[in-house]
Design a protein around this motif. Structure first.
Motif, short mmCIF file in Angstrom:
data_model
loop_
_atom_site.label_atom_id
_atom_site.label_comp_id
_atom_site.label_asym_id
_atom_site.label_seq_id
_atom_site.Cartn_x
_atom_site.Cartn_y
_atom_site.Cartn_z
N THR A 74 -40.34 17.83 -35.49
CA THR A 74 -40.25 16.93 -36.65
C THR A 74 -40.65 15.54 -36.20
OG1 THR A 74 -38.41 18.24 -37.45
CG2 THR A 74 -38.72 16.12 -38.49
N ARG A 75 -41.91 15.25 -36.29
CA ARG A 75 -42.38 13.96 -35.80
C ARG A 75 -43.33 13.34 -36.80
NH1 ARG A 75 -45.92 14.66 -30.53
NH2 ARG A 75 -46.69 12.65 -31.16
N ASP A 76 -43.32 12.05 -36.81
CA ASP A 76 -44.24 11.29 -37.65
C ASP A 76 -45.61 11.38 -36.98
OD1 ASP A 76 -45.71 9.34 -39.00
OD2 ASP A 76 -43.95 8.06 -39.27
N PRO A 77 -46.63 11.88 -37.68
CA PRO A 77 -47.94 12.07 -37.07
C PRO A 77 -48.64 10.78 -36.64
CG PRO A 77 -48.04 12.53 -39.41
CD PRO A 77 -46.59 12.32 -39.07
N LYS A 78 -48.12 9.64 -37.04
CA LYS A 78 -48.77 8.38 -36.65
C LYS A 78 -48.52 8.05 -35.17
CE LYS A 78 -45.07 5.17 -37.88
NZ LYS A 78 -44.62 4.11 -38.75
N TYR A 79 -47.56 8.72 -34.54
CA TYR A 79 -47.22 8.42 -33.14
C TYR A 79 -48.03 9.28 -32.17
CZ TYR A 79 -43.05 5.97 -34.78
OH TYR A 79 -42.18 5.12 -35.39
N SER A 80 -48.48 8.66 -31.08
CA SER A 80 -49.05 9.42 -29.96
C SER A 80 -47.89 10.09 -29.24
CB SER A 80 -49.78 8.47 -29.01
OG SER A 80 -48.84 7.63 -28.34
N ASP A 81 -48.18 10.97 -28.28
CA ASP A 81 -47.12 11.63 -27.53
C ASP A 81 -46.23 10.62 -26.82
OD1 ASP A 81 -48.04 14.10 -28.33
OD2 ASP A 81 -49.06 14.54 -26.44
N GLU A 83 -45.81 7.37 -27.58
CA GLU A 83 -45.06 6.60 -28.57
C GLU A 83 -43.91 7.42 -29.15
OE1 GLU A 83 -48.50 3.71 -30.48
OE2 GLU A 83 -48.41 5.82 -31.09
N PHE A 84 -44.15 8.72 -29.37
CA PHE A 84 -43.11 9.58 -29.91
C PHE A 84 -41.96 9.72 -28.92
CE2 PHE A 84 -41.28 13.85 -30.61
CZ PHE A 84 -40.73 13.63 -31.86
N ASP A 85 -42.27 9.93 -27.64
CA ASP A 85 -41.22 10.03 -26.62
C ASP A 85 -40.38 8.76 -26.57
OD1 ASP A 85 -41.98 12.59 -25.93
OD2 ASP A 85 -43.16 11.97 -24.19
N GLN A 86 -41.04 7.61 -26.63
CA GLN A 86 -40.33 6.33 -26.61
C GLN A 86 -39.48 6.19 -27.88
OE1 GLN A 86 -42.83 2.86 -26.43
NE2 GLN A 86 -41.10 1.47 -26.25
N ASN A 87 -40.02 6.61 -29.01
CA ASN A 87 -39.30 6.53 -30.28
C ASN A 87 -38.05 7.39 -30.24
OD1 ASN A 87 -39.05 7.96 -33.21
ND2 ASN A 87 -39.59 5.79 -33.41
N VAL A 88 -38.15 8.60 -29.68
CA VAL A 88 -36.99 9.49 -29.58
C VAL A 88 -35.92 8.86 -28.71
CG1 VAL A 88 -36.18 11.69 -28.62
CG2 VAL A 88 -38.20 11.65 -30.07
N ARG A 89 -36.31 8.28 -27.57
CA ARG A 89 -35.33 7.62 -26.69
C ARG A 89 -34.63 6.48 -27.41
NH1 ARG A 89 -39.48 8.42 -23.01
NH2 ARG A 89 -40.13 6.25 -23.09
N MET A 90 -35.38 5.71 -28.19
CA MET A 90 -34.79 4.58 -28.93
C MET A 90 -33.81 5.08 -29.99
SD MET A 90 -38.16 2.06 -29.21
CE MET A 90 -37.67 1.55 -30.81
N ARG A 91 -34.18 6.16 -30.68
CA ARG A 91 -33.30 6.68 -31.72
C ARG A 91 -32.01 7.26 -31.15
NH1 ARG A 91 -36.31 10.66 -35.26
NH2 ARG A 91 -37.78 10.90 -33.57
N ILE A 92 -32.11 7.97 -30.04
CA ILE A 92 -30.91 8.51 -29.39
C ILE A 92 -30.00 7.37 -28.94
CG2 ILE A 92 -30.08 9.67 -27.29
CD1 ILE A 92 -30.95 11.65 -29.38
N ALA A 93 -30.59 6.33 -28.37
CA ALA A 93 -29.79 5.16 -27.95
C ALA A 93 -29.12 4.51 -29.15
CB ALA A 93 -30.68 4.17 -27.20
N ALA A 94 -29.85 4.40 -30.26
CA ALA A 94 -29.29 3.79 -31.48
C ALA A 94 -28.11 4.62 -31.99
CB ALA A 94 -30.38 3.68 -32.55
N LEU A 95 -28.24 5.94 -31.95
CA LEU A 95 -27.15 6.80 -32.42
C LEU A 95 -25.94 6.69 -31.54
CD1 LEU A 95 -29.12 10.01 -33.45
CD2 LEU A 95 -27.87 8.47 -34.97
N LYS A 96 -26.15 6.69 -30.23
CA LYS A 96 -25.02 6.57 -29.30
C LYS A 96 -24.31 5.23 -29.50
CE LYS A 96 -26.66 9.79 -25.87
NZ LYS A 96 -27.10 10.03 -24.50
#
Length: 100
Positions: A74-81, A83-96
């Motif tokens: 489930t990824r936004d197609p505008k992200y490169s691999d 950018e997506f990995d960085q985005n996932v890390r940021m979202r997990i950090a935000a949730l924690k």
């Protein structure tokens, strides 16, 4: 939404309030039942479906398996691999952070 916390806006940790569509066409996945712009027409986000409907969590921050395989699918197609990995890390950090 009670407070303007990331976990109130998005089950996956995305801060939707920074998006130009938020508050206009979109009110965040909790308010629109997970229907995001990059999901297939008429479909809810698979992360939302799992977290809210199957697991009964408010956010993925409550799940010990996050980020799971669904996140990778489930990824936004505008992200490169990268950018997506960085985005996932940021979202997990935000949730924690939001869940503490």
């Amino acid at each position: 939404m009670s407070e303007n916390k990331k976990s109130d806006i998005s089950v996956c940790g995305t801060d939707c309030s920074t998006c130009y569509c938020y508050g206009k066409m979109c009110r965040g996945c909790n308010a629109c039942a997970g229907k995001v712009f990059h999901a297939p027409e008429g479909k809810a986000c698979a992360i939302y479906e799992c977290t809210v409907n199957k697991m009964g969590y408010k956010t993925c921050g409550e799940c010990s398996q996050a980020p799971c395989e669904i996140w990778m699918k489930t990824r936004d197609p505008k992200y490169s691999d990268e950018e997506f990995d960085q985005n996932v890390r940021m979202r997990i950090a935000a949730l924690k952070h939001a869940d503490n």
